[in-house]
Scaffold this motif. Structure first.
Motif, PDB file in Angstrom:
ATOM      1  N   UNK A   1       0.844  -1.183   0.000  1.00 34.91           N
ATOM      2  CA  UNK A   1       0.000   0.000   0.000  1.00 34.91           C
ATOM      3  C   UNK A   1       0.886   1.241   0.000  1.00 34.91           C
ATOM      4  N   UNK A   2       0.670   2.138  -0.962  1.00 35.59           N
ATOM      5  CA  UNK A   2       1.476   3.353  -1.057  1.00 35.59           C
ATOM      6  C   UNK A   2       0.610   4.565  -0.712  1.00 35.59           C
ATOM      7  N   UNK A   3       1.111   5.348   0.227  1.00 37.87           N
ATOM      8  CA  UNK A   3       0.333   6.473   0.766  1.00 37.87           C
ATOM      9  C   UNK A   3       1.144   7.760   0.653  1.00 37.87           C
ATOM     10  N   UNK A   4       0.496   8.827   0.222  1.00 36.95           N
ATOM     11  CA  UNK A   4       1.121  10.144   0.171  1.00 36.95           C
ATOM     12  C   UNK A   4       0.340  11.091   1.072  1.00 36.95           C
ATOM     13  N   UNK A   5       1.051  11.794   1.948  1.00 34.97           N
ATOM     14  CA  UNK A   5       0.451  12.825   2.792  1.00 34.97           C
ATOM     15  C   UNK A   5       0.963  14.181   2.305  1.00 34.97           C
ATOM     16  N   UNK A   6       0.045  15.107   2.048  1.00 29.47           N
ATOM     17  CA  UNK A   6       0.410  16.436   1.559  1.00 29.47           C
ATOM     18  C   UNK A   6       0.160  17.467   2.653  1.00 29.47           C
TER      19      UNK A   6
ATOM     20  N   UNK B   1       7.919  17.672 -10.527  1.00 29.78           N
ATOM     21  CA  UNK B   1       7.333  17.126  -9.303  1.00 29.78           C
ATOM     22  C   UNK B   1       6.071  16.330  -9.609  1.00 29.78           C
ATOM     23  N   UNK B   2       5.218  16.878 -10.452  1.00 35.12           N
ATOM     24  CA  UNK B   2       3.980  16.179 -10.818  1.00 35.12           C
ATOM     25  C   UNK B   2       4.281  14.832 -11.467  1.00 35.12           C
ATOM     26  N   UNK B   3       5.248  14.814 -12.372  1.00 33.83           N
ATOM     27  CA  UNK B   3       5.608  13.563 -13.048  1.00 33.83           C
ATOM     28  C   UNK B   3       6.164  12.539 -12.053  1.00 33.83           C
ATOM     29  N   UNK B   4       6.949  13.027 -11.088  1.00 40.18           N
ATOM     30  CA  UNK B   4       7.514  12.133 -10.071  1.00 40.18           C
ATOM     31  C   UNK B   4       6.415  11.548  -9.199  1.00 40.18           C
TER      32      UNK B   4
ATOM     33  N   UNK C   1       0.354   6.130  -6.270  1.00 38.08           N
ATOM     34  CA  UNK C   1      -0.145   6.050  -4.900  1.00 38.08           C
ATOM     35  C   UNK C   1      -1.557   5.456  -4.859  1.00 38.08           C
ATOM     36  N   UNK C   2      -1.835   4.706  -3.789  1.00 39.63           N
ATOM     37  CA  UNK C   2      -3.169   4.153  -3.567  1.00 39.63           C
ATOM     38  C   UNK C   2      -4.044   5.132  -2.783  1.00 39.63           C
ATOM     39  N   UNK C   3      -3.432   5.815  -1.830  1.00 44.70           N
ATOM     40  CA  UNK C   3      -4.154   6.779  -0.988  1.00 44.70           C
ATOM     41  C   UNK C   3      -3.376   8.086  -0.947  1.00 44.70           C
ATOM     42  N   UNK C   4      -4.073   9.188  -1.112  1.00 47.32           N
ATOM     43  CA  UNK C   4      -3.474  10.511  -0.921  1.00 47.32           C
ATOM     44  C   UNK C   4      -4.291  11.250   0.127  1.00 47.32           C
ATOM     45  N   UNK C   5      -3.594  11.826   1.098  1.00 47.46           N
ATOM     46  CA  UNK C   5      -4.244  12.571   2.180  1.00 47.46           C
ATOM     47  C   UNK C   5      -3.784  14.019   2.111  1.00 47.46           C
ATOM     48  N   UNK C   6      -4.707  14.916   1.796  1.00 50.99           N
ATOM     49  CA  UNK C   6      -4.390  16.334   1.719  1.00 50.99           C
ATOM     50  C   UNK C   6      -4.819  17.052   2.980  1.00 50.99           C
ATOM     51  N   UNK C   7      -3.870  17.591   3.718  1.00 50.85           N
ATOM     52  CA  UNK C   7      -4.169  18.169   5.029  1.00 50.85           C
ATOM     53  C   UNK C   7      -4.151  19.695   5.017  1.00 50.85           C
TER      54      UNK C   7
ATOM     55  N   UNK D   1      -2.250  12.848  -8.897  1.00 48.64           N
ATOM     56  CA  UNK D   1      -1.520  11.611  -8.591  1.00 48.64           C
ATOM     57  C   UNK D   1      -2.209  10.383  -9.167  1.00 48.64           C
ATOM     58  N   UNK D   2      -3.533  10.490  -9.364  1.00 54.04           N
ATOM     59  CA  UNK D   2      -4.276   9.344  -9.871  1.00 54.04           C
ATOM     60  C   UNK D   2      -4.690   8.347  -8.807  1.00 54.04           C
ATOM     61  N   UNK D   3      -4.478   8.667  -7.538  1.00 53.35           N
ATOM     62  CA  UNK D   3      -4.844   7.763  -6.449  1.00 53.35           C
ATOM     63  C   UNK D   3      -6.352   7.534  -6.435  1.00 53.35           C
TER      64      UNK D   3
END
Length: 356
Positions: free
Chosen positions: A4-9, A75-78, A84-90, A103-105
């Motif tokens: 599971x790949x997660x990104x927190x912003x 950055x967007x391409x990277x 990512x499976x989940x992206x959390x925007x805080x 990201x396409x999550x």
């Protein structure tokens, strides 16, 4: 089995980024083998404890428009490449929402911006609640039905530092500075605090600043106004080194800033002067407690565990603005601050810690 790949912003200030750290352990406990990445503004990553993090992406903001476009496309391409499976925007900004979408999550959790085009970007929308920022961050996990088992804030601390080898055995760490000057006290009162601590408890104060000209100038002014001789680090320490210095202090005295949150995360008894800020949202968090004890009140003294806030009890406090009428100056920390009452509150806080 796919990890599971997660990104927190979190595209905010240093303190805001630090207060996202309770998410890491909870995500790891729920998704055993997940990988967690962060996207933060360049320069705000210094206190991020990377124990649970795989990668930290940095958003640079160059002034040259062509360099900026090139940097952001890279950055967007990277981020797209990570899948990512989940992206959390805080944060509620449009940039955060756009990055989460691009990201396409399949699962996107965040605070919807007001813009019509961004209102439906998130699959799970974090509702606004009048609560501590840490609880608001953790609401992202609650929406995904992830159990909250740990609310502790953890900062990155340097293991050693040559610059700190000659620190006194006992001292009080003071940090009176913030990027937002409407959170700052009068320089003369800061000097008075330093002299009060030094003379009352026969213990030196160690002052720190960020590496910027405004804070260094304020520090110089405070030094000229003190009768004592505080030890000063005028922006020549990294954030990790400031964290290490703080761990050695008997107590911390300062204002509502990232170093206040750092001190609280280290478990150092923290006393903070608050102006327009909402104490129930931004008060120093005690890792020994599971729930905030800060209340919705018109200033006064508030505590959470070993930490304490002094806020002038005025009808307009807290206003939540950038100073009086957004003037960048806060009368509740300047002309209308009852310095005698504030020093009495500080003494009540320090006496049990510094008098044997």
């Amino acid at each position: 089995m796919k990890t599971m790949k997660i990104l927190i912003i979190k595209l905010n200030k240093i303190g805001d980024v630090l207060l996202t750290s309770p998410l890491f352990a909870n995500l790891k406990a729920h998704f055993k083998d997940c990988s967690i990445d962060m996207l933060v503004n360049a320069g705000t990553e210094g206190l991020l404890d990377s124990t649970h993090l795989r990668k930290i992406h940095l958003l640079h903001r160059p002034k040259n428009i062509f360099t900026k476009i090139k940097t952001e496309i890279s950055l967007i391409l990277a981020l797209r490449k990570e899948k990512y499976d989940i992206v959390i925007g805080l944060a509620s900004g449009e940039r955060t929402a756009f990055v989460a979408f691009i990201t396409g999550a399949s699962l996107r959790v965040g605070i919807p911006p007001r813009s019509f085009w961004a209102k439906h970007i998130y699959t799970h929308k974090i509702p606004y609640k009048a609560q501590h920022n840490i609880e608001s961050n953790l609401d992202a996990l609650r929406l995904l039905e992830i159990p909250i088992i740990d609310k502790s804030v953890h900062a990155k601390v340097a293991k050693e530092s040559e610059a700190l080898q000659d620190l006194p055995q006992n001292f009080v760490h003071c940090h009176f500075f913030s990027d937002w000057f409407f959170k700052c006290l009068e320089d003369s009162f800061c000097a008075q605090i330093v002299d009060f601590i030094t003379q009352t408890y026969q213990i030196p104060c160690v002052l720190t600043t960020a590496p910027n000209a405004n804070e260094r100038q304020k520090l110089k002014t405070i030094q000229t106004l003190t009768q004592s001789n505080p030890i000063c680090f005028a922006g020549n320490l990294s954030l990790e080194e400031v964290a290490l210095l703080n761990t050695k202090a008997k107590a911390f005295v300062g204002v509502d800033t990232s170093i206040m949150h750092l001190s609280a995360s280290n478990g150092i008894p923290t006393f903070a002067f608050f102006g327009p800020s909402l104490a129930y949202v931004w008060g120093p968090w005690d890792n020994a407690l599971s729930d905030s004890t800060y209340k919705h009140q018109k200033g006064g003294i508030q505590k959470m565990g070993k930490h304490c806030i002094y806020q002038e009890p005025l009808p307009c406090v807290p206003c939540g603005k950038a100073g009086c009428n957004d003037s960048q100056k806060s009368d509740c920390l300047l002309s209308k601050l009852n310095q005698q009452a504030a020093l009495k509150a500080l003494q009540d806080f320090l006496d049990p810690l510094l008098i044997e």
